[in-house]
Scaffold this motif. Structure first.
Motif, PDB file in Angstrom:
ATOM      1  N   ALA A 173      22.598  25.440 117.450  1.00 19.88           N
ATOM      2  CA  ALA A 173      22.996  24.785 116.170  1.00 19.88           C
ATOM      3  C   ALA A 173      22.270  23.581 115.421  1.00 19.88           C
ATOM      4  O   ALA A 173      22.937  23.738 114.272  1.00 19.88           O
ATOM      5  CB  ALA A 173      24.414  24.328 116.899  1.00 19.88           C
ATOM      6  N   ASN A 174      21.620  22.434 116.684  1.00 19.49           N
ATOM      7  CA  ASN A 174      20.937  22.172 116.213  1.00 19.49           C
ATOM      8  C   ASN A 174      19.303  22.023 116.022  1.00 19.49           C
ATOM      9  O   ASN A 174      18.523  21.364 115.484  1.00 19.49           O
ATOM     10  CB  ASN A 174      21.530  20.284 117.165  1.00 19.49           C
ATOM     11  N   ASP A 175      19.079  22.585 115.778  1.00 21.25           N
ATOM     12  CA  ASP A 175      17.626  23.605 115.710  1.00 21.25           C
ATOM     13  C   ASP A 175      17.214  23.515 114.133  1.00 21.25           C
ATOM     14  O   ASP A 175      18.127  24.192 113.585  1.00 21.25           O
ATOM     15  CB  ASP A 175      17.446  24.660 116.464  1.00 21.25           C
ATOM     16  N   PRO A 176      16.022  22.323 114.131  1.00 23.98           N
ATOM     17  CA  PRO A 176      15.726  22.523 112.319  1.00 23.98           C
ATOM     18  C   PRO A 176      15.646  24.111 112.289  1.00 23.98           C
ATOM     19  O   PRO A 176      14.951  23.648 110.637  1.00 23.98           O
ATOM     20  CB  PRO A 176      15.533  20.993 112.350  1.00 23.98           C
ATOM     21  N   GLU A 177      14.878  24.135 112.973  1.00 18.59           N
ATOM     22  CA  GLU A 177      14.017  25.293 112.615  1.00 18.59           C
ATOM     23  C   GLU A 177      14.525  27.075 112.479  1.00 18.59           C
ATOM     24  O   GLU A 177      14.359  28.030 112.007  1.00 18.59           O
ATOM     25  CB  GLU A 177      12.946  25.858 113.279  1.00 18.59           C
ATOM     26  N   LEU A 178      15.415  26.933 112.498  1.00 16.97           N
ATOM     27  CA  LEU A 178      16.697  27.884 113.285  1.00 16.97           C
ATOM     28  C   LEU A 178      16.775  28.916 112.215  1.00 16.97           C
ATOM     29  O   LEU A 178      16.594  30.167 112.064  1.00 16.97           O
ATOM     30  CB  LEU A 178      18.361  27.763 113.214  1.00 16.97           C
ATOM     31  N   GLU A 179      16.948  28.524 110.979  1.00 19.36           N
ATOM     32  CA  GLU A 179      16.984  29.425 109.608  1.00 19.36           C
ATOM     33  C   GLU A 179      15.789  29.785 108.945  1.00 19.36           C
ATOM     34  O   GLU A 179      15.713  30.908 109.351  1.00 19.36           O
ATOM     35  CB  GLU A 179      17.680  27.971 108.033  1.00 19.36           C
ATOM     36  N   TYR A 180      14.920  28.839 109.238  1.00 16.98           N
ATOM     37  CA  TYR A 180      13.429  29.155 109.003  1.00 16.98           C
ATOM     38  C   TYR A 180      13.086  30.780 110.015  1.00 16.98           C
ATOM     39  O   TYR A 180      12.542  31.889 109.230  1.00 16.98           O
ATOM     40  CB  TYR A 180      12.541  27.842 109.593  1.00 16.98           C
ATOM     41  N   LEU A 181      12.882  30.725 110.811  1.00 15.60           N
ATOM     42  CA  LEU A 181      12.841  31.515 112.395  1.00 15.60           C
ATOM     43  C   LEU A 181      13.980  32.772 112.253  1.00 15.60           C
ATOM     44  O   LEU A 181      13.179  33.872 112.680  1.00 15.60           O
ATOM     45  CB  LEU A 181      12.986  31.311 113.612  1.00 15.60           C
ATOM     46  N   SER A 182      14.874  32.587 111.661  1.00 13.09           N
ATOM     47  CA  SER A 182      16.247  33.364 111.321  1.00 13.09           C
ATOM     48  C   SER A 182      15.639  34.387 110.708  1.00 13.09           C
ATOM     49  O   SER A 182      15.859  35.522 110.668  1.00 13.09           O
ATOM     50  CB  SER A 182      17.216  32.577 111.385  1.00 13.09           C
ATOM     51  N   GLU A 183      15.009  33.862 109.617  1.00 17.38           N
ATOM     52  CA  GLU A 183      14.468  34.866 108.500  1.00 17.38           C
ATOM     53  C   GLU A 183      13.587  35.189 108.367  1.00 17.38           C
ATOM     54  O   GLU A 183      13.237  36.676 108.129  1.00 17.38           O
ATOM     55  CB  GLU A 183      14.391  33.449 107.470  1.00 17.38           C
ATOM     56  N   ARG A 184      12.483  34.706 109.543  1.00 18.78           N
ATOM     57  CA  ARG A 184      11.055  35.498 110.113  1.00 18.78           C
ATOM     58  C   ARG A 184      11.380  36.813 110.862  1.00 18.78           C
ATOM     59  O   ARG A 184      10.690  37.420 110.652  1.00 18.78           O
ATOM     60  CB  ARG A 184      10.332  34.667 110.539  1.00 18.78           C
ATOM     61  N   SER A 195      11.836  35.007 118.986  1.00 18.83           N
ATOM     62  CA  SER A 195      12.969  34.722 119.551  1.00 18.83           C
ATOM     63  C   SER A 195      12.046  33.782 120.921  1.00 18.83           C
ATOM     64  O   SER A 195      13.531  33.121 120.967  1.00 18.83           O
ATOM     65  CB  SER A 195      13.598  36.478 120.213  1.00 18.83           C
ATOM     66  N   LEU A 196      11.170  33.787 121.120  1.00 13.26           N
ATOM     67  CA  LEU A 196      10.991  32.607 122.113  1.00 13.26           C
ATOM     68  C   LEU A 196      11.538  31.956 121.560  1.00 13.26           C
ATOM     69  O   LEU A 196      11.996  30.181 122.479  1.00 13.26           O
ATOM     70  CB  LEU A 196       9.734  33.184 123.291  1.00 13.26           C
ATOM     71  N   ARG A 197      10.356  31.148 120.885  1.00  9.72           N
ATOM     72  CA  ARG A 197      10.326  29.879 120.190  1.00  9.72           C
ATOM     73  C   ARG A 197      11.908  29.891 120.332  1.00  9.72           C
ATOM     74  O   ARG A 197      12.393  28.436 120.536  1.00  9.72           O
ATOM     75  CB  ARG A 197       9.479  29.892 118.936  1.00  9.72           C
ATOM     76  N   LEU A 198      13.122  30.383 119.842  1.00 10.07           N
ATOM     77  CA  LEU A 198      14.511  30.220 119.125  1.00 10.07           C
ATOM     78  C   LEU A 198      15.150  29.868 120.367  1.00 10.07           C
ATOM     79  O   LEU A 198      15.744  28.542 120.722  1.00 10.07           O
ATOM     80  CB  LEU A 198      15.519  30.890 118.264  1.00 10.07           C
ATOM     81  N   GLU A 199      14.915  30.483 121.383  1.00  7.72           N
ATOM     82  CA  GLU A 199      15.195  29.825 122.698  1.00  7.72           C
ATOM     83  C   GLU A 199      14.739  29.037 123.363  1.00  7.72           C
ATOM     84  O   GLU A 199      15.843  27.972 123.498  1.00  7.72           O
ATOM     85  CB  GLU A 199      15.187  31.447 123.412  1.00  7.72           C
ATOM     86  N   GLU A 200      13.422  28.197 123.159  1.00  3.93           N
ATOM     87  CA  GLU A 200      12.627  27.866 124.224  1.00  3.93           C
ATOM     88  C   GLU A 200      13.474  26.686 123.082  1.00  3.93           C
ATOM     89  O   GLU A 200      13.812  25.345 123.464  1.00  3.93           O
ATOM     90  CB  GLU A 200      11.089  28.000 123.851  1.00  3.93           C
ATOM     91  N   ASN A 201      13.614  26.176 121.231  1.00  2.00           N
ATOM     92  CA  ASN A 201      14.246  25.248 121.315  1.00  2.00           C
ATOM     93  C   ASN A 201      15.862  24.590 121.488  1.00  2.00           C
ATOM     94  O   ASN A 201      15.625  23.857 121.910  1.00  2.00           O
ATOM     95  CB  ASN A 201      14.295  25.396 119.496  1.00  2.00           C
ATOM     96  N   ALA A 202      16.598  26.363 121.632  1.00  2.00           N
ATOM     97  CA  ALA A 202      17.847  25.499 121.848  1.00  2.00           C
ATOM     98  C   ALA A 202      17.884  24.678 123.942  1.00  2.00           C
ATOM     99  O   ALA A 202      18.417  23.771 123.866  1.00  2.00           O
ATOM    100  CB  ALA A 202      19.020  26.837 122.507  1.00  2.00           C
ATOM    101  N   TRP A 203      16.631  25.803 124.611  1.00  2.00           N
ATOM    102  CA  TRP A 203      16.627  25.172 125.937  1.00  2.00           C
ATOM    103  C   TRP A 203      16.305  23.527 126.021  1.00  2.00           C
ATOM    104  O   TRP A 203      16.197  22.918 126.966  1.00  2.00           O
ATOM    105  CB  TRP A 203      15.722  25.974 126.746  1.00  2.00           C
ATOM    106  N   ARG A 204      15.518  23.154 125.058  1.00  2.00           N
ATOM    107  CA  ARG A 204      14.920  21.542 125.089  1.00  2.00           C
ATOM    108  C   ARG A 204      16.008  21.152 124.809  1.00  2.00           C
ATOM    109  O   ARG A 204      17.047  20.188 125.133  1.00  2.00           O
ATOM    110  CB  ARG A 204      14.026  21.765 123.957  1.00  2.00           C
TER     111      ARG A 204
END
Length: 156
Positions: free
Chosen positions: A82-93, A107-116
Motif C-alpha cells: 500500500a505504501n510502495d511508491p513504485e506499485l502503480e508503475y510496476l503493476s502496469e509493467r 513481481s519479485l521487486r514488488l514483493e521485496e519492496n513490501a518486505w522492506r
C-alpha cells in the motif's frame, strides 16, 4: 483464533504505521491459491484471510503458537504494498510483460519492496518469525530466477 486479539493486532500495526487504510478480515481467499493477505490498489483496502493465514502458519511453524505474530507480519507486508511508491508503475509493467522470467523479476521487486517496509515496521519484534515468513514468501521467486540459482543451492 481469538478474533478480538487479531483485531487488536491489526489496530496496533495500523497505529504504528500511521495508516488509515481499511483492513477487512475474511476467512478464505476466493480462489485456489493459498493467499493470506491482499492489498487492492483500486479500493485502497487490505484483506486478510484468517483461515488461510492459520493454514499457512501451521504449515510453516507446525502449530498456531505464532499466529498473532504471523498476522502482524503479513499485515505489515500488505501495508508495504500500500505504501510502495513504485506499485502503480510496476503493476502496469506486469500487465504489459509477456515473458515468465521478466514477469517474475517485476513481481519479485514488488514483493521485496513490501518486505522492506514490513522489515522497518515489525521485524525487530520477532526476527526469527519474520525472517522465516519472508524467506518462504520470496523463495518461490528465487527458485524460478537463474540469478538466484546459487543462493537456492546453498540453502537447500
Amino acid at each position: 483464533m481469538n478474533r478480538t486479539l487479531i483485531e487488536d493486532t491489526v489496530a496496533d500495526v495500523l497505529a504504528r504505521s500511521n495508516s488509515k487504510i481499511e483492513v477487512v478480515l475474511e476467512n478464505l481467499f476466493p480462489g485456489k491459491r493459498l493467499v493470506g493477505g491482499k492489498y487492492c490498489l483500486d479500493d485502497n483496502r487490505i484483506t486478510l484471510y484468517l483461515g488461510v493465514l492459520e493454514e499457512q502458519c501451521r504449515l510453516l511453524f507446525g502449530s498456531l503458537d505464532s499466529f498473532e505474530e504471523y498476522v502482524r507480519v503479513v499485515l505489515a507486508h500488505e501495508l508495504g504494498h500500500a505504501n510502495d511508491p513504485e506499485l502503480e508503475y510496476l503493476s502496469e509493467r506486469l500487465v504489459k510483460i509477456r515473458g515468465k522470467l521478466s514477469r517474475t523479476r517485476v513481481s519479485l521487486r514488488l514483493e521485496e519492496n513490501a518486505w522492506r517496509y514490513a522489515d522497518s515496521l515489525v521485524r525487530m519484534e520477532n526476527p526469527a518469525v519474520f525472517d522465516t515468513i519472508m524467506g518462504k514468501s520470496l523463495s518461490s521467486y528465487y527458485e524460478v530466477l537463474p540469478e538466484y540459482a546459487e543462493l537456492m543451492a546453498t540453502t537447500a
